[in-house]
Design a protein around this motif. Structure first.
Motif, PDB file in Angstrom:
ATOM      1  N   HIS A 250       0.788  -1.237   0.000  1.00  0.00           N
ATOM      2  CA  HIS A 250       0.000   0.000   0.000  1.00  0.00           C
ATOM      3  C   HIS A 250       0.821   1.289   0.000  1.00  0.00           C
ATOM      4  O   HIS A 250       0.266   2.370  -0.142  1.00  0.00           O
TER       5      HIS A 250
ATOM      6  N   HIS B 109       0.308   0.512  -6.283  1.00  0.00           N
ATOM      7  CA  HIS B 109      -0.660   1.491  -6.787  1.00  0.00           C
ATOM      8  C   HIS B 109      -0.343   1.960  -8.206  1.00  0.00           C
ATOM      9  O   HIS B 109      -1.241   2.138  -9.016  1.00  0.00           O
TER      10      HIS B 109
ATOM     11  N   ASP C  80      -5.234  14.665   7.467  1.00  0.00           N
ATOM     12  CA  ASP C  80      -4.201  13.607   7.419  1.00  0.00           C
ATOM     13  C   ASP C  80      -4.140  12.843   8.737  1.00  0.00           C
ATOM     14  O   ASP C  80      -4.611  13.332   9.752  1.00  0.00           O
ATOM     15  N   ARG C  81      -3.461  11.693   8.701  1.00  0.00           N
ATOM     16  CA  ARG C  81      -2.932  11.128   9.941  1.00  0.00           C
ATOM     17  C   ARG C  81      -1.750  11.999  10.322  1.00  0.00           C
ATOM     18  O   ARG C  81      -1.059  12.507   9.425  1.00  0.00           O
TER      19      ARG C  81
ATOM     20  N   LYS D  35       3.432  13.102   5.740  1.00  0.00           N
ATOM     21  CA  LYS D  35       2.286  13.794   5.130  1.00  0.00           C
ATOM     22  C   LYS D  35       2.561  15.267   4.812  1.00  0.00           C
ATOM     23  O   LYS D  35       1.736  15.939   4.212  1.00  0.00           O
TER      24      LYS D  35
ATOM     25  N   THR E 175      -5.170  13.164  12.579  1.00  0.00           N
ATOM     26  CA  THR E 175      -5.529  12.061  13.486  1.00  0.00           C
ATOM     27  C   THR E 175      -4.298  11.579  14.222  1.00  0.00           C
ATOM     28  O   THR E 175      -3.266  11.320  13.581  1.00  0.00           O
TER      29      THR E 175
ATOM     30  N   ARG F   1      -7.213  15.346  16.321  1.00  0.00           N
ATOM     31  CA  ARG F   1      -8.193  14.332  16.727  1.00  0.00           C
ATOM     32  C   ARG F   1      -8.772  13.617  15.494  1.00  0.00           C
ATOM     33  O   ARG F   1      -8.534  14.007  14.354  1.00  0.00           O
TER      34      ARG F   1
ATOM     35  N   TYR G 111     -12.080  12.341  13.294  1.00  0.00           N
ATOM     36  CA  TYR G 111     -13.467  12.721  13.004  1.00  0.00           C
ATOM     37  C   TYR G 111     -14.180  11.568  12.309  1.00  0.00           C
ATOM     38  O   TYR G 111     -13.530  10.675  11.762  1.00  0.00           O
TER      39      TYR G 111
ATOM     40  N   LEU H 117     -15.935  14.507   8.060  1.00  0.00           N
ATOM     41  CA  LEU H 117     -14.936  14.784   7.021  1.00  0.00           C
ATOM     42  C   LEU H 117     -15.622  15.304   5.756  1.00  0.00           C
ATOM     43  O   LEU H 117     -15.163  16.252   5.123  1.00  0.00           O
TER      44      LEU H 117
ATOM     45  N   ASP I 256       3.661   9.527  -0.729  1.00  0.00           N
ATOM     46  CA  ASP I 256       2.481   8.776  -0.304  1.00  0.00           C
ATOM     47  C   ASP I 256       2.199   7.709  -1.358  1.00  0.00           C
ATOM     48  O   ASP I 256       2.264   8.004  -2.559  1.00  0.00           O
ATOM     49  N   GLY I 257       1.913   6.480  -0.911  1.00  0.00           N
ATOM     50  CA  GLY I 257       1.654   5.386  -1.840  1.00  0.00           C
ATOM     51  C   GLY I 257       0.571   5.769  -2.827  1.00  0.00           C
ATOM     52  O   GLY I 257       0.762   5.716  -4.051  1.00  0.00           O
ATOM     53  N   MET I 258      -0.590   6.158  -2.306  1.00  0.00           N
ATOM     54  CA  MET I 258      -1.677   6.657  -3.128  1.00  0.00           C
ATOM     55  C   MET I 258      -2.144   7.989  -2.579  1.00  0.00           C
ATOM     56  O   MET I 258      -1.980   9.027  -3.135  1.00  0.00           O
ATOM     57  N   ASN I 259      -2.726   7.975  -1.387  1.00  0.00           N
ATOM     58  CA  ASN I 259      -3.421   9.046  -0.668  1.00  0.00           C
ATOM     59  C   ASN I 259      -4.894   9.029  -1.064  1.00  0.00           C
ATOM     60  O   ASN I 259      -5.281   9.509  -2.131  1.00  0.00           O
ATOM     61  N   VAL I 260      -5.707   8.463  -0.187  1.00  0.00           N
ATOM     62  CA  VAL I 260      -7.123   8.341  -0.519  1.00  0.00           C
ATOM     63  C   VAL I 260      -7.943   9.537  -0.040  1.00  0.00           C
ATOM     64  O   VAL I 260      -9.076   9.711  -0.492  1.00  0.00           O
TER      65      VAL I 260
ATOM     66  N   GLU J 224     -11.422  11.173  -1.598  1.00  0.00           N
ATOM     67  CA  GLU J 224     -12.600  11.539  -0.798  1.00  0.00           C
ATOM     68  C   GLU J 224     -12.971  13.001  -1.079  1.00  0.00           C
ATOM     69  O   GLU J 224     -14.144  13.327  -1.267  1.00  0.00           O
TER      70      GLU J 224
HETATM   71  P1  ADQ Z   1      -2.626   6.182   5.029  1.00  0.00           P
HETATM   72  O1  ADQ Z   1      -1.199   6.551   5.163  1.00  0.00           O
HETATM   73  O2  ADQ Z   1      -3.387   6.045   6.271  1.00  0.00           O
HETATM   74  O3  ADQ Z   1      -2.832   4.885   4.122  1.00  0.00           O
HETATM   75  P2  ADQ Z   1      -4.507   7.765   3.254  1.00  0.00           P
HETATM   76  O4  ADQ Z   1      -4.526   7.051   1.964  1.00  0.00           O
HETATM   77  O5  ADQ Z   1      -4.508   9.240   3.118  1.00  0.00           O
HETATM   78  O6  ADQ Z   1      -3.232   7.411   4.127  1.00  0.00           O
HETATM   79  O7  ADQ Z   1      -5.767   7.319   4.121  1.00  0.00           O
HETATM   80  C1  ADQ Z   1      -6.103   7.957   5.328  1.00  0.00           C
HETATM   81  C2  ADQ Z   1      -7.539   7.609   5.744  1.00  0.00           C
HETATM   82  O8  ADQ Z   1      -7.714   8.087   7.075  1.00  0.00           O
HETATM   83  C3  ADQ Z   1      -8.573   8.299   4.876  1.00  0.00           C
HETATM   84  O9  ADQ Z   1      -9.648   7.443   4.616  1.00  0.00           O
HETATM   85  C4  ADQ Z   1      -9.030   9.488   5.729  1.00  0.00           C
HETATM   86  O10 ADQ Z   1     -10.383   9.837   5.559  1.00  0.00           O
HETATM   87  C5  ADQ Z   1      -8.800   8.989   7.135  1.00  0.00           C
HETATM   88  N1  ADQ Z   1      -8.457  10.142   8.012  1.00  0.00           N
HETATM   89  C6  ADQ Z   1      -7.427  10.996   7.895  1.00  0.00           C
HETATM   90  N2  ADQ Z   1      -7.484  11.942   8.861  1.00  0.00           N
HETATM   91  C7  ADQ Z   1      -8.574  11.688   9.579  1.00  0.00           C
HETATM   92  C8  ADQ Z   1      -9.194  12.304  10.720  1.00  0.00           C
HETATM   93  N3  ADQ Z   1      -8.669  13.367  11.340  1.00  0.00           N
HETATM   94  N4  ADQ Z   1     -10.301  11.739  11.220  1.00  0.00           N
HETATM   95  C9  ADQ Z   1     -10.829  10.643  10.637  1.00  0.00           C
HETATM   96  N5  ADQ Z   1     -10.308  10.027   9.552  1.00  0.00           N
HETATM   97  C10 ADQ Z   1      -9.193  10.540   9.049  1.00  0.00           C
HETATM   98  C11 ADQ Z   1      -1.959   3.926   3.477  1.00  0.00           C
HETATM   99  C12 ADQ Z   1      -0.913   4.509   2.530  1.00  0.00           C
HETATM  100  C13 ADQ Z   1      -1.566   5.373   1.486  1.00  0.00           C
HETATM  101  C14 ADQ Z   1      -2.632   4.586   0.734  1.00  0.00           C
HETATM  102  C15 ADQ Z   1      -3.561   3.849   1.700  1.00  0.00           C
HETATM  103  C16 ADQ Z   1      -4.477   2.871   0.956  1.00  0.00           C
HETATM  104  O11 ADQ Z   1       0.057   5.251   3.263  1.00  0.00           O
HETATM  105  O12 ADQ Z   1      -0.623   5.876   0.563  1.00  0.00           O
HETATM  106  O13 ADQ Z   1      -3.403   5.482  -0.058  1.00  0.00           O
HETATM  107  O14 ADQ Z   1      -2.832   3.103   2.667  1.00  0.00           O
HETATM  108  O15 ADQ Z   1      -3.751   1.966   0.181  1.00  0.00           O
END
Ligand code: ADQ
Length: 472
Positions: free
Chosen positions: A177, A208, A284-285, A290, A320, A360, A362, A367, A384-388, A392
């Motif tokens: 991922h 990806h 973001d996380r 990020k 987060t 925190r 959400y 979101l 970032d591998g993808m960034n979903v 969204e």
């Molecule tokens: P992540 O590094 O976690 O995933 P990302 O693809 O951006 O990164 O996904 C984050 C998820 O967490 C999203 O669904 C987002 O809505 C949710 N999120 C972020 N902040 C939040 C908050 N404050 N409250 C609630 N939800 C929150 C890893 C890889 C990525 C790859 C994915 C999927 O690092 O590159 O896209 O896996 O393969």
């Protein structure tokens, strides 16, 4: 040749699924709440649970707490699938997860080698835990020709090799991922060859985007001397195909949520509370990959250079909490706190707070509200591998501008985004201005292309396509 069932209602007619699927991931897809057990939220769970729910199967993941059962049918009253835990001691969790996965493989794959902690005890525990995961898979499967084993991510590089040793005919897939770095970066790892050999126990490895596919193939060719034929790697009598399978989000559900009239109302209220004409968001996380701090510095530069926006723009950043046990994550938290404090101290006046920062989690509904409210989203990871989050935002927004780091997997797929180099602070500051002043026609035109692509990347398609490719 594998036998496959035809698809059912929620899948496209082209979908094929194995008769027996075993998913191997770091975490299991269910969690205990005050109201009992429920499935957890997240892209991977969302993509794979429908497959398991529709036809049964097993999900193998780590057991992080001592009292949880090793085998648990879910849901308890009318089971759809089996959860198989591999219970880990505190030392195992530290070495395998916090050590090898998060302090070695994670920073290396994101080209942030200053965070590398190359400790022998990390790889030793990782080897042992991967072997235990492989043993659990072998116990839960019978070796029939209809069985498919699908391993997820960088936590399990060695288990495919172990499974292959015991079951030469098994069908094993792996999806990675995060980015696969350039061969010259991957070879920094003292155990690079061993880890590659483990991965080559698979029949199919998915990434990806093509860049990561090419990097992986080059790593196998140069470091192992494997024979390469297009996207097929031949090594020690076994063939592994390597393909790009870009992941998506659950487009249908996200669209429905974003178009709920209550989301529109909440978005309006949210903008009123911020009290500015322009709203920019970041979601973001809290992770050093990020680019949150660099993005804040770019916003600061934007404010320095554009006094006409003072009092008139809000940057709303939510992060987060993530991997909070690790020093590098505690440090990025302190750095972000510090820069937010400095910007607000410098620029805030009367009721205007330039940076609204929330540390925190959400709900997805919340979101959606933020996505809908924003004039622009700043999605600027250093890698970032993808960034979903990107997908969204594109799905939820009606007229927002996407500012996207060119160092994400998403950037390859979304040329209509306003693409930036996340290390270029001036370029980022300028992109904020361009986004806020973009003519409506241009915004619409760009969004049309973005939305079309995101629709095709739907996460259910992703799972279907990967499983179909694995069946070939
Ligand atoms: P992540 O590094 O976690 O995933 P990302 O693809 O951006 O990164 O996904 C984050 C998820 O967490 C999203 O669904 C987002 O809505 C949710 N999120 C972020 N902040 C939040 C908050 N404050 N409250 C609630 N939800 C929150 C890893 C890889 C990525 C790859 C994915 C999927 O690092 O590159 O896209 O896996 O393969």
């Amino acid at each position: 040749m594998l036998a496959f069932t035809a698809s059912s209602d929620c899948f496209s007619p082209r979908a094929y699924r194995p008769l027996s699927l075993t998913v191997v991931a770091n975490r299991v897809p269910i969690r205990q709440t005050d109201d009992g057990w429920e499935t957890s939220v997240g892209g991977l769970t969302t993509a794979l649970l429908p497959v398991l729910e529709a036809q049964g199967g097993t999900w193998v993941g780590m057991g992080e707490e001592p009292d949880l059962p090793e085998r648990q049918e879910f849901p308890a009253d009318d089971p759809d699938f089996l959860v198989r835990r591999v219970p880990l001691s505190t030392e195992e969790l530290d070495g395998y997860y916090y050590g090898m996965a998060n302090q070695i493989l994670w920073p290396l794959s994101h080209y942030l080698i200053q965070h590398l902690e190359l400790k022998d005890e990390f790889i030793e525990t990782y080897r042992h835990v991967n072997e235990r995961f492989a043993d659990a898979v072998l116990e839960e499967t019978e070796g029939g020709e209809d069985e498919v084993i699908w391993i997820q991510d960088y936590h399990q590089m060695l288990s495919p090799g172990h499974i292959r040793e015991e079951r030469p005919d098994a069908t094993i897939g792996h999806f990675w991922h995060i980015p696969w770095p350039a061969m010259e970066v991957f070879r920094i790892l003292p155990w690079a060859r061993e880890l590659l050999r483990g991965m080559l126990g698979c029949d199919l490895i998915g990434f990806h985007v093509e860049e990561y596919v090419d990097n992986f193939i080059e790593s196998a060719e140069v470091l192992l001397g494997a024979e390469i034929d297009g996207n097929v790697i031949r090594y020690e009598g076994h063939e592994t195909r390597v393909e790009a399978h870009p992941i998506g989000i659950e487009v249908g559900r996200f669209k429905e949520m974003a178009h709920d009239p209550s989301v529109e109302q909440e978005a309006k209220k949210f903008r009123e509370r911020l009290g500015t004409d322009h709203v920019v968001i970041g979601i973001d996380r809290l992770d050093y990959t990020k680019g949150i701090r660099s993005r804040m510095l770019a916003f600061e530069e934007f404010l320095e250079e554009n006094p006409e926006y003072h009092g008139n723009v809000s940057f709303f950043q939510i992060a987060t909490p993530s991997r909070t046990e690790l020093e590098s994550y505690q440090q990025i938290r302190r750095e972000v706190d510090e820069v937010v404090g400095r910007i607000n101290g410098r620029f805030a006046r009367e009721s205007w707070v330039p940076v609204n920062y929330r540390y925190r989690t959400y709900t997805q509904y919340e979101l959606c509200t933020f996505y809908r409210a924003a004039d622009a989203a700043l999605i600027t990871p250093l890698r970032d591998g993808m960034n979903v989050v990107t997908q969204e935002f594109v799905t939820a927004t009606q007229d927002g501008v996407l500012i996207l780091s060119e160092l994400t997997g998403a950037a390859y797929l979304l040329p209509e985004a306003l693409q930036v180099n996340p290390y270029d602070q001036g370029g980022l500051a300028n992109a904020i201005k361009v986004a806020l002043e973009m003519p409506t026609d241009e915004k619409k035109e760009r969004l049309k292309g973005l939305k079309q692509t995101v629709e095709t990347l739907d996460v259910h398609n992703w799972a279907d396509k990967f499983l179909s490719a694995l069946a070939k």
